[in-house]
Design a protein around this motif. Structure first.
Motif, PDB file in Angstrom:
ATOM      1  N   GLY A  82       0.846  -1.201   0.000  1.00  0.00           N
ATOM      2  CA  GLY A  82       0.000   0.000   0.000  1.00  0.00           C
ATOM      3  C   GLY A  82       0.874   1.241   0.000  1.00  0.00           C
ATOM      4  N   ARG A  83       0.480   2.231  -0.800  1.00  0.00           N
ATOM      5  CA  ARG A  83       1.307   3.442  -0.927  1.00  0.00           C
ATOM      6  C   ARG A  83       0.469   4.705  -0.721  1.00  0.00           C
ATOM      7  NH1 ARG A  83       2.240   3.763  -7.520  1.00  0.00           N
ATOM      8  NH2 ARG A  83       0.200   2.906  -8.058  1.00  0.00           N
ATOM      9  N   SER A  84      -0.554   4.610   0.148  1.00  0.00           N
ATOM     10  CA  SER A  84      -1.383   5.804   0.360  1.00  0.00           C
ATOM     11  C   SER A  84      -0.606   6.841   1.162  1.00  0.00           C
ATOM     12  CB  SER A  84      -2.670   5.439   1.095  1.00  0.00           C
ATOM     13  OG  SER A  84      -2.392   5.161   2.452  1.00  0.00           O
ATOM     14  N   ASN A  85      -1.060   8.090   1.059  1.00  0.00           N
ATOM     15  CA  ASN A  85      -0.395   9.169   1.794  1.00  0.00           C
ATOM     16  C   ASN A  85      -0.617   9.062   3.289  1.00  0.00           C
ATOM     17  OD1 ASN A  85       0.710  10.439  -0.443  1.00  0.00           O
ATOM     18  ND2 ASN A  85      -1.186  11.564  -0.842  1.00  0.00           N
TER      19      ASN A  85
ATOM     20  N   HIS B 115       2.349  -1.964  -4.365  1.00  0.00           N
ATOM     21  CA  HIS B 115       1.035  -1.368  -4.648  1.00  0.00           C
ATOM     22  C   HIS B 115       0.326  -2.221  -5.683  1.00  0.00           C
ATOM     23  CE1 HIS B 115       3.229   0.133  -8.085  1.00  0.00           C
ATOM     24  NE2 HIS B 115       4.158   0.541  -7.220  1.00  0.00           N
ATOM     25  N   SER B 116      -0.777  -1.716  -6.201  1.00  0.00           N
ATOM     26  CA  SER B 116      -1.598  -2.559  -7.071  1.00  0.00           C
ATOM     27  C   SER B 116      -0.918  -2.889  -8.397  1.00  0.00           C
ATOM     28  CB  SER B 116      -2.952  -1.895  -7.330  1.00  0.00           C
ATOM     29  OG  SER B 116      -2.787  -0.742  -8.101  1.00  0.00           O
ATOM     30  N   LYS B 117       0.105  -2.132  -8.775  1.00  0.00           N
ATOM     31  CA  LYS B 117       0.797  -2.420 -10.039  1.00  0.00           C
ATOM     32  C   LYS B 117       2.079  -3.236  -9.817  1.00  0.00           C
ATOM     33  CE  LYS B 117      -2.091   0.319 -12.318  1.00  0.00           C
ATOM     34  NZ  LYS B 117      -2.949   0.666 -11.170  1.00  0.00           N
TER      35      LYS B 117
ATOM     36  N   GLY C 274      -5.099  -3.487   7.520  1.00  0.00           N
ATOM     37  CA  GLY C 274      -6.351  -3.559   6.764  1.00  0.00           C
ATOM     38  C   GLY C 274      -7.591  -3.701   7.636  1.00  0.00           C
ATOM     39  N   THR C 275      -8.631  -2.983   7.263  1.00  0.00           N
ATOM     40  CA  THR C 275      -9.927  -3.190   7.915  1.00  0.00           C
ATOM     41  C   THR C 275     -10.964  -3.368   6.812  1.00  0.00           C
ATOM     42  OG1 THR C 275     -10.244  -0.788   8.097  1.00  0.00           O
ATOM     43  CG2 THR C 275      -9.491  -1.887  10.061  1.00  0.00           C
ATOM     44  N   ASN C 276     -11.463  -4.580   6.702  1.00  0.00           N
ATOM     45  CA  ASN C 276     -12.444  -4.913   5.660  1.00  0.00           C
ATOM     46  C   ASN C 276     -13.605  -5.637   6.322  1.00  0.00           C
ATOM     47  OD1 ASN C 276     -10.294  -4.463   3.465  1.00  0.00           O
ATOM     48  ND2 ASN C 276      -9.381  -6.128   4.653  1.00  0.00           N
TER      49      ASN C 276
ATOM     50  N   MET D 128      -4.485   1.155  18.476  1.00  0.00           N
ATOM     51  CA  MET D 128      -3.289   2.010  18.608  1.00  0.00           C
ATOM     52  C   MET D 128      -3.526   3.405  18.022  1.00  0.00           C
ATOM     53  SD  MET D 128      -1.019   0.315  20.150  1.00  0.00           S
ATOM     54  CE  MET D 128       0.551   1.142  19.893  1.00  0.00           C
ATOM     55  N   THR D 129      -4.359   3.484  16.970  1.00  0.00           N
ATOM     56  CA  THR D 129      -4.537   4.761  16.274  1.00  0.00           C
ATOM     57  C   THR D 129      -5.071   5.839  17.225  1.00  0.00           C
ATOM     58  OG1 THR D 129      -4.837   3.637  14.179  1.00  0.00           O
ATOM     59  CG2 THR D 129      -5.727   5.856  14.314  1.00  0.00           C
ATOM     60  N   ILE D 130      -6.091   5.486  18.015  1.00  0.00           N
ATOM     61  CA  ILE D 130      -6.655   6.491  18.931  1.00  0.00           C
ATOM     62  C   ILE D 130      -5.651   6.828  20.043  1.00  0.00           C
ATOM     63  CG2 ILE D 130      -8.521   6.996  20.575  1.00  0.00           C
ATOM     64  CD1 ILE D 130     -10.419   5.466  18.805  1.00  0.00           C
TER      65      ILE D 130
HETATM   66  P1  NDP Z   1      -6.069   3.323   0.128  1.00  0.00           P
HETATM   67  O1  NDP Z   1      -7.217   2.727  -0.601  1.00  0.00           O
HETATM   68  O2  NDP Z   1      -5.878   4.796   0.109  1.00  0.00           O
HETATM   69  O3  NDP Z   1      -4.718   2.644  -0.400  1.00  0.00           O
HETATM   70  C1  NDP Z   1      -4.648   1.282  -0.624  1.00  0.00           C
HETATM   71  C2  NDP Z   1      -3.294   0.948  -1.185  1.00  0.00           C
HETATM   72  O4  NDP Z   1      -3.232  -0.444  -1.396  1.00  0.00           O
HETATM   73  C3  NDP Z   1      -3.013   1.606  -2.541  1.00  0.00           C
HETATM   74  O5  NDP Z   1      -1.706   2.096  -2.569  1.00  0.00           O
HETATM   75  C4  NDP Z   1      -3.206   0.472  -3.543  1.00  0.00           C
HETATM   76  O6  NDP Z   1      -2.351   0.554  -4.681  1.00  0.00           O
HETATM   77  C5  NDP Z   1      -2.783  -0.732  -2.715  1.00  0.00           C
HETATM   78  N1  NDP Z   1      -3.408  -1.947  -3.221  1.00  0.00           N
HETATM   79  C6  NDP Z   1      -4.702  -2.154  -3.508  1.00  0.00           C
HETATM   80  N2  NDP Z   1      -4.885  -3.389  -4.004  1.00  0.00           N
HETATM   81  C7  NDP Z   1      -3.666  -3.980  -4.031  1.00  0.00           C
HETATM   82  C8  NDP Z   1      -3.199  -5.247  -4.450  1.00  0.00           C
HETATM   83  N3  NDP Z   1      -4.026  -6.160  -4.938  1.00  0.00           N
HETATM   84  N4  NDP Z   1      -1.894  -5.498  -4.332  1.00  0.00           N
HETATM   85  C9  NDP Z   1      -1.045  -4.582  -3.830  1.00  0.00           C
HETATM   86  N5  NDP Z   1      -1.430  -3.353  -3.411  1.00  0.00           N
HETATM   87  C10 NDP Z   1      -2.726  -3.063  -3.515  1.00  0.00           C
HETATM   88  O7  NDP Z   1      -6.218   2.798   1.617  1.00  0.00           O
HETATM   89  P2  NDP Z   1      -5.587   3.364   3.002  1.00  0.00           P
HETATM   90  O8  NDP Z   1      -4.130   3.451   2.902  1.00  0.00           O
HETATM   91  O9  NDP Z   1      -6.362   4.533   3.423  1.00  0.00           O
HETATM   92  O10 NDP Z   1      -5.993   2.176   3.989  1.00  0.00           O
HETATM   93  C11 NDP Z   1      -5.515   0.874   3.780  1.00  0.00           C
HETATM   94  C12 NDP Z   1      -6.252  -0.077   4.723  1.00  0.00           C
HETATM   95  O11 NDP Z   1      -5.952   0.274   6.061  1.00  0.00           O
HETATM   96  C13 NDP Z   1      -7.786  -0.009   4.616  1.00  0.00           C
HETATM   97  O12 NDP Z   1      -8.313  -1.289   4.844  1.00  0.00           O
HETATM   98  C14 NDP Z   1      -8.171   0.925   5.728  1.00  0.00           C
HETATM   99  O13 NDP Z   1      -9.499   0.702   6.184  1.00  0.00           O
HETATM  100  C15 NDP Z   1      -7.158   0.533   6.772  1.00  0.00           C
HETATM  101  N6  NDP Z   1      -6.882   1.574   7.766  1.00  0.00           N
HETATM  102  C16 NDP Z   1      -6.914   1.198   9.074  1.00  0.00           C
HETATM  103  C17 NDP Z   1      -6.652   2.113  10.051  1.00  0.00           C
HETATM  104  C18 NDP Z   1      -6.656   1.673  11.465  1.00  0.00           C
HETATM  105  O14 NDP Z   1      -6.593   2.505  12.351  1.00  0.00           O
HETATM  106  N7  NDP Z   1      -6.680   0.373  11.740  1.00  0.00           N
HETATM  107  C19 NDP Z   1      -6.382   3.525   9.744  1.00  0.00           C
HETATM  108  C20 NDP Z   1      -6.280   3.795   8.337  1.00  0.00           C
HETATM  109  C21 NDP Z   1      -6.551   2.842   7.386  1.00  0.00           C
HETATM  110  P3  NDP Z   1      -2.474   1.741  -5.770  1.00  0.00           P
HETATM  111  O15 NDP Z   1      -1.825   2.928  -5.119  1.00  0.00           O
HETATM  112  O16 NDP Z   1      -1.713   1.233  -6.922  1.00  0.00           O
HETATM  113  O17 NDP Z   1      -3.929   1.940  -6.015  1.00  0.00           O
END
Ligand code: NDP
Length: 286
Positions: A166-169, A190-192, A231-233, A265-267
Protein backbone atom coordinates in the motif's frame (compact mmCIF):
# COMPACT_ATOMS: atom_id res chain seq x y z
CA UNK A 1 -0.16 -21.40 15.60
CA UNK A 2 3.49 -20.55 16.04
CA UNK A 3 3.52 -16.76 15.93
CA UNK A 4 3.13 -14.63 19.03
CA UNK A 5 0.14 -12.30 18.90
CA UNK A 6 1.00 -8.61 19.21
CA UNK A 7 -1.83 -7.45 21.45
CA UNK A 8 -2.72 -3.94 20.28
CA UNK A 9 -5.50 -3.67 22.86
CA UNK A 10 -3.13 -4.32 25.77
CA UNK A 11 -0.34 -2.11 24.40
CA UNK A 12 -2.74 0.77 23.74
CA UNK A 13 -4.34 0.38 27.18
CA UNK A 14 -0.92 0.72 28.84
CA UNK A 15 -0.18 3.78 26.69
CA UNK A 16 -3.52 5.37 27.58
CA UNK A 17 -2.73 4.86 31.29
CA UNK A 18 0.61 6.62 30.79
CA UNK A 19 -1.12 9.48 28.95
CA UNK A 20 -3.72 9.74 31.72
CA UNK A 21 -1.01 10.03 34.37
CA UNK A 22 0.77 12.75 32.39
CA UNK A 23 -2.46 14.72 31.89
CA UNK A 24 -3.12 14.41 35.62
CA UNK A 25 0.30 15.84 36.43
CA UNK A 26 -0.18 18.64 33.91
CA UNK A 27 -3.56 19.66 35.27
CA UNK A 28 -2.56 19.46 38.94
CA UNK A 29 0.78 21.25 38.51
CA UNK A 30 -0.10 23.79 35.83
CA UNK A 31 -3.90 23.86 35.68
CA UNK A 32 -3.70 22.90 31.99
CA UNK A 33 -6.02 20.38 30.32
CA UNK A 34 -5.13 19.44 26.71
CA UNK A 35 -8.01 19.68 24.22
CA UNK A 36 -8.85 17.92 20.97
CA UNK A 37 -11.44 18.91 18.33
CA UNK A 38 -12.83 16.36 15.88
CA UNK A 39 -14.59 17.52 12.73
CA UNK A 40 -16.58 15.26 10.49
CA UNK A 41 -19.09 15.96 7.78
CA UNK A 42 -22.03 13.69 7.00
CA UNK A 43 -23.64 10.72 8.71
CA UNK A 44 -21.35 7.82 7.80
CA UNK A 45 -21.92 5.10 10.41
CA UNK A 46 -18.29 3.95 10.60
CA UNK A 47 -17.03 7.55 11.04
CA UNK A 48 -19.60 8.12 13.75
CA UNK A 49 -18.51 5.02 15.67
CA UNK A 50 -14.85 6.00 15.31
CA UNK A 51 -15.47 9.59 16.48
CA UNK A 52 -17.57 8.44 19.45
CA UNK A 53 -14.80 6.11 20.45
CA UNK A 54 -12.26 9.00 20.29
CA UNK A 55 -14.51 11.15 22.52
CA UNK A 56 -14.94 8.27 24.98
CA UNK A 57 -11.17 7.69 25.21
CA UNK A 58 -10.58 11.45 25.65
CA UNK A 59 -12.88 11.42 28.69
CA UNK A 60 -11.14 8.34 30.04
CA UNK A 61 -7.69 9.98 30.05
CA UNK A 62 -8.95 13.42 31.17
CA UNK A 63 -8.57 15.18 27.82
CA UNK A 64 -11.04 17.93 26.88
CA UNK A 65 -12.78 17.29 23.55
CA UNK A 66 -15.17 19.00 21.15
CA UNK A 67 -17.05 17.23 18.37
CA UNK A 68 -18.27 18.98 15.21
CA UNK A 69 -20.59 16.71 13.26
CA UNK A 70 -21.71 18.83 10.31
CA UNK A 71 -24.51 18.01 7.87
CA UNK A 72 -23.37 16.52 4.56
CA UNK A 73 -24.40 19.62 2.57
CA UNK A 74 -22.08 21.84 4.64
CA UNK A 75 -20.21 24.34 2.46
CA UNK A 76 -16.43 24.41 2.25
CA UNK A 77 -16.29 27.96 3.68
CA UNK A 78 -18.24 26.85 6.77
CA UNK A 79 -15.76 24.03 7.47
CA UNK A 80 -12.86 26.43 6.90
CA UNK A 81 -14.40 28.95 9.26
CA UNK A 82 -14.77 26.32 12.03
CA UNK A 83 -11.14 25.29 11.53
CA UNK A 84 -10.00 28.92 11.70
CA UNK A 85 -11.89 29.47 14.93
CA UNK A 86 -10.44 26.23 16.42
CA UNK A 87 -6.96 27.36 15.35
CA UNK A 88 -7.46 30.43 17.58
CA UNK A 89 -9.22 28.57 20.43
CA UNK A 90 -6.85 28.30 23.43
CA UNK A 91 -8.77 25.30 24.85
CA UNK A 92 -8.01 23.28 21.72
CA UNK A 93 -4.47 21.92 21.14
CA UNK A 94 -5.22 19.35 18.46
CA UNK A 95 -7.59 19.23 15.48
CA UNK A 96 -8.50 16.26 13.32
CA UNK A 97 -10.76 16.09 10.30
CA UNK A 98 -12.33 12.83 9.10
CA UNK A 99 -11.60 12.07 5.42
CA UNK A 100 -13.06 11.59 2.86
CA UNK A 101 -14.86 14.77 3.80
CA UNK A 102 -17.83 15.50 1.48
CA UNK A 103 -18.51 16.25 -2.13
CA UNK A 104 -17.79 19.82 -3.13
CA UNK A 105 -15.20 20.36 -0.39
CA UNK A 106 -11.58 20.64 -1.50
CA UNK A 107 -9.64 18.33 0.84
CA UNK A 108 -6.40 20.13 0.10
CA UNK A 109 -7.80 23.45 1.32
CA UNK A 110 -8.91 21.75 4.53
CA UNK A 111 -5.48 20.20 5.03
CA UNK A 112 -3.69 23.54 4.58
CA UNK A 113 -6.19 25.26 6.91
CA UNK A 114 -5.42 23.18 10.03
CA UNK A 115 -2.84 25.06 12.07
CA UNK A 116 0.50 23.26 11.75
CA UNK A 117 0.85 23.46 15.57
CA UNK A 118 -2.51 21.67 16.09
CA UNK A 119 -2.21 19.20 13.20
CA UNK A 120 -2.11 16.05 15.35
CA UNK A 121 -2.69 13.59 12.49
CA UNK A 122 -0.12 15.25 10.20
CA UNK A 123 -2.36 16.33 7.31
CA UNK A 124 -1.06 19.86 6.72
CA UNK A 125 1.47 19.59 3.84
CA UNK A 126 3.97 21.58 5.97
CA UNK A 127 3.98 18.78 8.55
CA UNK A 128 4.00 16.12 5.83
CA UNK A 129 7.17 17.78 4.49
CA UNK A 130 8.66 17.80 7.99
CA UNK A 131 7.98 14.06 8.31
CA UNK A 132 10.06 13.34 5.20
CA UNK A 133 12.86 15.74 6.10
CA UNK A 134 13.47 14.74 9.72
CA UNK A 135 12.14 18.02 11.12
CA UNK A 136 9.91 18.30 14.17
CA UNK A 137 6.23 18.02 13.28
CA UNK A 138 3.70 15.30 14.08
CA UNK A 139 3.88 11.62 13.21
CA UNK A 140 0.53 10.53 11.72
CA UNK A 141 -1.41 8.35 14.17
CA UNK A 142 -1.84 5.01 12.38
CA UNK A 143 1.77 4.83 11.08
CA UNK A 144 3.04 5.84 14.54
CA UNK A 145 0.96 3.02 16.06
CA UNK A 146 2.33 0.54 13.50
CA UNK A 147 5.92 1.38 14.46
CA UNK A 148 5.14 1.07 18.21
CA UNK A 149 3.68 -2.41 17.58
CA UNK A 150 6.75 -3.48 15.59
CA UNK A 151 9.06 -2.14 18.32
CA UNK A 152 7.02 -3.90 21.01
CA UNK A 153 8.47 -7.20 19.74
CA UNK A 154 11.89 -6.13 21.05
CA UNK A 155 13.50 -7.43 17.84
CA UNK A 156 16.59 -5.74 16.45
CA UNK A 157 15.28 -3.98 13.32
CA UNK A 158 18.32 -2.30 11.77
CA UNK A 159 19.27 -3.77 8.40
CA UNK A 160 16.17 -5.97 8.14
CA UNK A 161 14.02 -6.06 5.01
CA UNK A 162 10.54 -4.54 5.22
CA UNK A 163 7.71 -4.72 2.72
CA UNK A 164 4.80 -2.30 2.97
CA UNK A 165 1.77 -3.25 0.88
CA UNK A 166 0.00 0.00 0.00
CA UNK A 167 1.31 3.44 -0.93
CA UNK A 168 -1.38 5.80 0.36
CA UNK A 169 -0.39 9.17 1.79
CA UNK A 170 -1.99 8.35 5.13
CA UNK A 171 -0.68 4.82 5.75
CA UNK A 172 1.66 3.14 3.23
CA UNK A 173 4.07 5.98 2.45
CA UNK A 174 4.50 7.32 6.00
CA UNK A 175 4.93 3.76 7.35
CA UNK A 176 7.67 3.24 4.72
CA UNK A 177 9.38 6.47 5.79
CA UNK A 178 9.22 5.59 9.49
CA UNK A 179 10.68 2.13 8.81
CA UNK A 180 13.51 3.78 6.91
CA UNK A 181 14.16 5.95 9.97
CA UNK A 182 14.47 2.69 11.95
CA UNK A 183 17.19 1.61 9.48
CA UNK A 184 15.23 -1.11 7.72
CA UNK A 185 15.54 -1.58 3.96
CA UNK A 186 12.08 -0.81 2.64
CA UNK A 187 10.08 -1.84 -0.44
CA UNK A 188 6.68 -0.24 -0.95
CA UNK A 189 4.34 -2.39 -3.06
CA UNK A 190 1.04 -1.37 -4.65
CA UNK A 191 -1.60 -2.56 -7.07
CA UNK A 192 0.80 -2.42 -10.04
CA UNK A 193 3.56 -4.38 -8.28
CA UNK A 194 4.48 -7.49 -10.24
CA UNK A 195 4.74 -10.63 -8.17
CA UNK A 196 3.98 -9.37 -4.69
CA UNK A 197 4.78 -12.82 -3.32
CA UNK A 198 8.41 -12.52 -4.40
CA UNK A 199 8.80 -9.36 -2.28
CA UNK A 200 6.88 -10.73 0.69
CA UNK A 201 8.84 -13.98 0.88
CA UNK A 202 12.02 -11.98 1.52
CA UNK A 203 10.47 -9.65 4.11
CA UNK A 204 11.47 -9.74 7.77
CA UNK A 205 8.74 -7.18 8.45
CA UNK A 206 5.45 -7.02 6.53
CA UNK A 207 2.97 -4.15 6.88
CA UNK A 208 -0.23 -4.87 4.96
CA UNK A 209 -2.26 -1.73 4.24
CA UNK A 210 -4.15 -2.36 1.01
CA UNK A 211 -7.73 -2.75 2.20
CA UNK A 212 -8.04 -6.10 0.37
CA UNK A 213 -9.20 -9.06 2.47
CA UNK A 214 -6.80 -12.04 2.43
CA UNK A 215 -4.46 -10.39 -0.08
CA UNK A 216 -1.42 -11.54 1.91
CA UNK A 217 -1.57 -15.33 1.97
CA UNK A 218 0.11 -17.48 4.58
CA UNK A 219 2.38 -19.02 1.90
CA UNK A 220 3.78 -15.55 1.13
CA UNK A 221 5.10 -15.05 4.67
CA UNK A 222 8.74 -15.71 5.56
CA UNK A 223 9.41 -17.91 8.61
CA UNK A 224 10.15 -15.82 11.70
CA UNK A 225 8.91 -12.50 10.33
CA UNK A 226 6.88 -9.71 11.95
CA UNK A 227 3.47 -9.20 10.31
CA UNK A 228 1.38 -6.07 10.94
CA UNK A 229 -2.10 -6.02 9.44
CA UNK A 230 -3.51 -2.49 9.03
CA UNK A 231 -6.35 -3.56 6.76
CA UNK A 232 -9.93 -3.19 7.92
CA UNK A 233 -12.44 -4.91 5.66
CA UNK A 234 -15.94 -6.06 6.40
CA UNK A 235 -16.62 -9.52 4.97
CA UNK A 236 -19.99 -11.19 5.69
CA UNK A 237 -20.54 -8.68 8.47
CA UNK A 238 -17.19 -9.53 10.09
CA UNK A 239 -14.15 -7.27 10.42
CA UNK A 240 -11.08 -8.85 8.77
CA UNK A 241 -7.64 -7.62 7.79
CA UNK A 242 -5.55 -8.00 4.63
CA UNK A 243 -3.65 -11.03 5.90
CA UNK A 244 -4.76 -14.65 5.88
CA UNK A 245 -4.35 -14.72 9.64
CA UNK A 246 -4.29 -18.37 10.71
CA UNK A 247 -1.89 -19.51 7.99
CA UNK A 248 0.35 -16.46 8.32
CA UNK A 249 0.47 -16.99 12.10
CA UNK A 250 1.99 -20.45 11.48
CA UNK A 251 4.97 -18.82 9.78
CA UNK A 252 5.42 -15.44 11.48
CA UNK A 253 7.23 -14.94 14.77
CA UNK A 254 4.89 -12.04 15.64
CA UNK A 255 1.57 -11.06 14.14
CA UNK A 256 -1.26 -8.58 14.81
CA UNK A 257 -4.88 -9.70 14.79
CA UNK A 258 -7.79 -7.78 13.23
CA UNK A 259 -9.58 -6.54 15.25
CA UNK A 260 -7.32 -5.89 18.24
CA UNK A 261 -4.05 -4.98 16.51
CA UNK A 262 -3.45 -1.65 14.79
CA UNK A 263 -6.98 -0.25 15.32
CA UNK A 264 -6.75 0.46 19.06
CA UNK A 265 -3.29 2.01 18.61
CA UNK A 266 -4.54 4.76 16.27
CA UNK A 267 -6.65 6.49 18.93
CA UNK A 268 -3.95 6.08 21.57
CA UNK A 269 -1.49 7.81 19.22
CA UNK A 270 -3.99 10.60 18.55
CA UNK A 271 -4.27 11.32 22.26
CA UNK A 272 -0.50 11.11 22.67
CA UNK A 273 -0.02 13.59 19.82
CA UNK A 274 -2.62 15.95 21.37
CA UNK A 275 -0.76 15.90 24.68
CA UNK A 276 2.50 16.54 22.80
CA UNK A 277 0.87 19.46 20.91
CA UNK A 278 -0.33 20.96 24.20
CA UNK A 279 3.12 20.70 25.80
CA UNK A 280 4.73 22.35 22.76
CA UNK A 281 2.15 25.14 22.65
CA UNK A 282 2.64 25.81 26.39
CA UNK A 283 6.45 25.39 26.08
CA UNK A 284 6.41 22.74 28.81
CA UNK A 285 8.06 19.35 29.26
CA UNK A 286 6.89 16.47 31.42
P1 NDP B 1 -6.07 3.32 0.13
O1 NDP B 1 -7.22 2.73 -0.60
O2 NDP B 1 -5.88 4.80 0.11
O3 NDP B 1 -4.72 2.64 -0.40
C1 NDP B 1 -4.65 1.28 -0.62
C2 NDP B 1 -3.29 0.95 -1.19
O4 NDP B 1 -3.23 -0.44 -1.40
C3 NDP B 1 -3.01 1.61 -2.54
O5 NDP B 1 -1.71 2.10 -2.57
C4 NDP B 1 -3.21 0.47 -3.54
O6 NDP B 1 -2.35 0.55 -4.68
C5 NDP B 1 -2.78 -0.73 -2.71
N1 NDP B 1 -3.41 -1.95 -3.22
C6 NDP B 1 -4.70 -2.15 -3.51
N2 NDP B 1 -4.89 -3.39 -4.00
C7 NDP B 1 -3.67 -3.98 -4.03
C8 NDP B 1 -3.20 -5.25 -4.45
N3 NDP B 1 -4.03 -6.16 -4.94
N4 NDP B 1 -1.89 -5.50 -4.33
C9 NDP B 1 -1.05 -4.58 -3.83
N5 NDP B 1 -1.43 -3.35 -3.41
C10 NDP B 1 -2.73 -3.06 -3.51
O7 NDP B 1 -6.22 2.80 1.62
P2 NDP B 1 -5.59 3.36 3.00
O8 NDP B 1 -4.13 3.45 2.90
O9 NDP B 1 -6.36 4.53 3.42
O10 NDP B 1 -5.99 2.18 3.99
C11 NDP B 1 -5.52 0.87 3.78
C12 NDP B 1 -6.25 -0.08 4.72
O11 NDP B 1 -5.95 0.27 6.06
C13 NDP B 1 -7.79 -0.01 4.62
O12 NDP B 1 -8.31 -1.29 4.84
C14 NDP B 1 -8.17 0.93 5.73
O13 NDP B 1 -9.50 0.70 6.18
C15 NDP B 1 -7.16 0.53 6.77
N6 NDP B 1 -6.88 1.57 7.77
C16 NDP B 1 -6.91 1.20 9.07
C17 NDP B 1 -6.65 2.11 10.05
C18 NDP B 1 -6.66 1.67 11.47
O14 NDP B 1 -6.59 2.50 12.35
N7 NDP B 1 -6.68 0.37 11.74
C19 NDP B 1 -6.38 3.52 9.74
C20 NDP B 1 -6.28 3.79 8.34
C21 NDP B 1 -6.55 2.84 7.39
P3 NDP B 1 -2.47 1.74 -5.77
O15 NDP B 1 -1.82 2.93 -5.12
O16 NDP B 1 -1.71 1.23 -6.92
O17 NDP B 1 -3.93 1.94 -6.02
Amino acid sequence: MKGKIIDGRKISKDLLNEIKEKINTLSSNQGIVPGLAVIYVGDDKASNIYVESIIKKCKKVGLYSEKYNLPKDTKEREVLSIIESLNRNKKINGIIVQFPIAEGIDENKIKWAVSEQKDVDCINPINVGRLYTNSVGFIPCTPKGVIKLIKSTGENLAGKKAVVVGRSNIVGKPVGELLLKEDLTVSICHSKTRNLEEYLLKADVVVAAAGRPNLVKGRMIKEGSIVIDVGTNVVDGKLVGDVEFEKAADKAAFITPVPGGVGPMTIAMLLENTLEACLRQCELKL
